[in-house]
Scaffold this active site. Structure first.
Site: not given
Length: 615
Positions: A13-14, A93, A452, A454, A523
């Site tokens: 439950g909450s 839980t 950039g 290379g 990548s």
């Protein structure tokens, strides 16, 4: 005398609905608290409690110091108690949304759920979320406990309204049995004895409901399954298959089949902890000795010839995501079943489940605690049952391959039959034979680095040098591929993962043609670079890190992208608002500082020659 049955249940439950207090009260009412524990509880109640001068029974369960200080349950706490009629194992839980993954852990072995609702608050989002997860994990029997009824003056109308609201939830989830009870866990109303303050309620107490709740016994009624944990071979005269019977039963002399191969034989011996035995049933750890020498290993499964599990490398499943990092379709994870482990990818996220409305929402990824219906593909076939039929053989977890953390929990729905007629076609001429004609060894040269850095310049010069030597090459460049093969992909994390997956597959096919394949892609993620490596035969993938500092790349800015990104005109730009994960181990590390591209291309060329790729 009839054997005392065992019921496993959860409370859910909450947050702050009183789950821990309820379990503490159950332990108290069933006399599971020793005198020294009662004294310690009284002291802790004065120090940590939230009930004034009263005993705070929640402290019996909330063992973590952080839980006691915050008054919430974080971990899953398991407790045992018993009455003259039955034994119980209860999992307390967490109610907080942050710990939904812990709740799923507790629900995975439960037969029943007590769903608590604070009488003052009614049915909340977490009530729905936990009910949905419980139903997803096979729980069909719920006790709706409307707690803190004392704080609304024991009002029947409040109780009836909550029951009506929850009935809609139960109907949507297909819960088979919902029993309702008003109670006060703090004061013990309707826990072990009917409360005089709830004269309008004439039903059973909570303990009576638990005592008479049916146990599913699904494992005993299901077909025989023995996931092979270990092949015991102490000497040349003995070979046994060890594991815990997941469901069903087997007897010496019964026929069995190896699930993945379909080879059948008979059980000649069943060996348990105390020696040979005639039968083995669900839950027993045994070693089966078979009449014939059959090929089977850890991860395979023994079954009856007439009741075989599914064996497939593609299937649909519900996934509860448990990792801080989102689930990304196309990313490779370890899929781990009871005994098997194979690389797997989520090929399609069909939808995400809205736990408030139970609607199906379009989504490209799953975040922490989210639930989705997915299609998965594994690199090797897996033996399984539908989770609804067998909780043990229908469940799996996904493991992050970089961190080894449990990333998600899955419940299999069914295999995907669309690939059932697709098989590998044997081809006589292989990659090595094709490459031999070209006087080279096939390879995938994977250049990675920032935009950039290379990469493309070095890759282009390298191909020019190799071409001059008479080598057979092809370049797959990130920008060029996005004009065709990957033109439908953007730059979100999900799209970046799919971008690399497609390119890796194409590179593998080109390497099969005997080529030296030069791949130039940012990548950014280690997981995808690792996936690409694992697609190729051992030694065929060469990862080359073009190491150029961010400031240098931004100053070069050959396409003007850094300037746009810094002005906020480009989203998800690697190195700014999208991460680049620097390689930890590479085959070749190119440090560009103070060196020109031609010199670096020569370095790669020399490396290929020294490693025998150029014959």
């Amino acid at each position: 005398m009839a054997e005392t049955t065992l019921l496993r249940f959860i409370t859910c439950g909450s947050v702050d609905d009183g789950k821990s207090t309820l379990i503490g009260r159950l332990l108290h009412e069933t006399r599971q608290i020793f005198e020294d524990q009662a004294d310690a509880l009284a002291r802790d109640s004065r120090k940590h409690g939230t009930t004034g001068d009263d005993v705070d029974y929640a402290l019996l369960v909330d063992g973590l110091e952080a839980e006691r200080e915050q008054g919430i349950t974080i971990d899953v706490a398991y407790r045992f108690f018993a009455t003259p009629a039955r034994k119980f194992i209860v999992a307390d839980t967490p109610g907080h949304e942050q710990y939904t993954r812990n709740m799923a852990t507790g629900a995975s072995t439960a037969d029943l759920a007590i769903v608590l609702v604070d009488a003052r608050k009614g049915v909340l989002t977490q009530t729905r979320r936990h009910s949905f997860i419980a139903s997803l994990l096979g729980i069909r029997h719920v006790i709706l406990a409307v707690n803190k009824i004392d704080l609304v003056g024991f009002d029947q109308a409040v109780f009836d309204d909550i029951v009506a609201d929850y009935a809609e939830v139960a109907e949507h989830l297909g819960l088979e049995r919902v029993e309702t009870i008003p109670l006060s866990a703090r004061y013990g109303d309707n826990i072990a004895e009917r409360s005089d303050r709830l004269g309008w309620y004439d039903g059973p107490t909570l303990i009576e409901l638990l005592e008479r709740a049916p146990t599913a016994n699904r494992a005993g009624a299901a077909p025989f399954r023995l996931p092979i944990q270990y092949v015991s071979r102490p000497n040349l005269d003995f070979r046994g298959f060890a594991g815990t019977v997941a469901s069903g039963e087997i007897a010496a002399g019964d026929p069995v089949t190896v699930a993945k191969s379909g080879v059948s034989t008979k059980v000649s011996r069943i060996i348990g902890p105390d020696g040979d035995q005639e039968r083995a049933t669900a839950g027993q750890a045994v070693t089966l000795v078979l009449a014939d020498e059959v090929e089977a290993s850890r991860g395979n499964m023994l079954c009856r010839p007439t009741e075989r599990p599914e064996v497939a490398d593609q299937f649909a499943a519900h996934i509860v995501w448990m990792d801080e990092q989102p689930m990304l379709p196309g990313r490779s994870y370890w899929l781990r079943t009871e005994t098997d482990q194979v690389p797997a990818t989520v090929t399609d996220l069909k939808h995400r489940q809205d736990v408030n409305t139970f609607a199906h929402e379009a989504a490209k990824s799953l975040e922490l605690n989210e639930i989705g219906l997915c299609n998965l593909s594994t690199q090797a076939p897996v033996a399984f049952d539908a989770y609804a039929d067998n909780r043990v053989t229908g469940a799996f977890v996904l493991i992050d391959r970089m961190t080894n953390a449990t990333a998600g929990a899955g419940m299999i729905l069914h295999p995907l039959r669309r690939a059932a007629n697709v098989h590998w076609q044997a081809i006589t001429v292989d990659a090595e034979a094709r490459a031999a004609l070209k006087h080279q060894r096939p390879a995938v040269l994977w250049f990675t680095g920032l935009s950039g850095s290379g990469k493309s310049t070095i890759a282009n010069l390298l191909e020019k040098k190799l071409h001059a030597q008479g080598r057979h090459t092809f370049i797959l460049d990130g920008d060029n591929v996005r004009h065709g093969l990957n033109r439908d992909l953007g730059f979100t994390e999900v799209d970046r993962v799919e971008n690399i997956r497609r390119v890796a597959e194409v590179a593998r096919l080109m390497a099969e043609a005997g080529l030296l394949v030069i791949v130039s892609f940012i990548s950014p993620f280690r997981a995808e670079r690792r996936m690409a490596r694992e697609l190729m035969p051992e030694g065929q993938f060469v990862e080359i890190f073009v190491d150029t500092p961010f400031d240098v790349c931004a100053e070069r800015d050959p396409k003007g992208l850094y300037a746009k990104a810094l002005r906020g005109e480009i989203a998800n730009f690697t190195g700014l608002d999208s991460p680049y994960e620097v390689p930890e181990q590479v085959d070749l590390h190119l440090r560009t500082d103070g060196r020109d591209a031609s010199e670096l291309a020569d370095q790669v060329n020399g490396w290929l020659s020294s490693r025998g790729f150029l014959i």
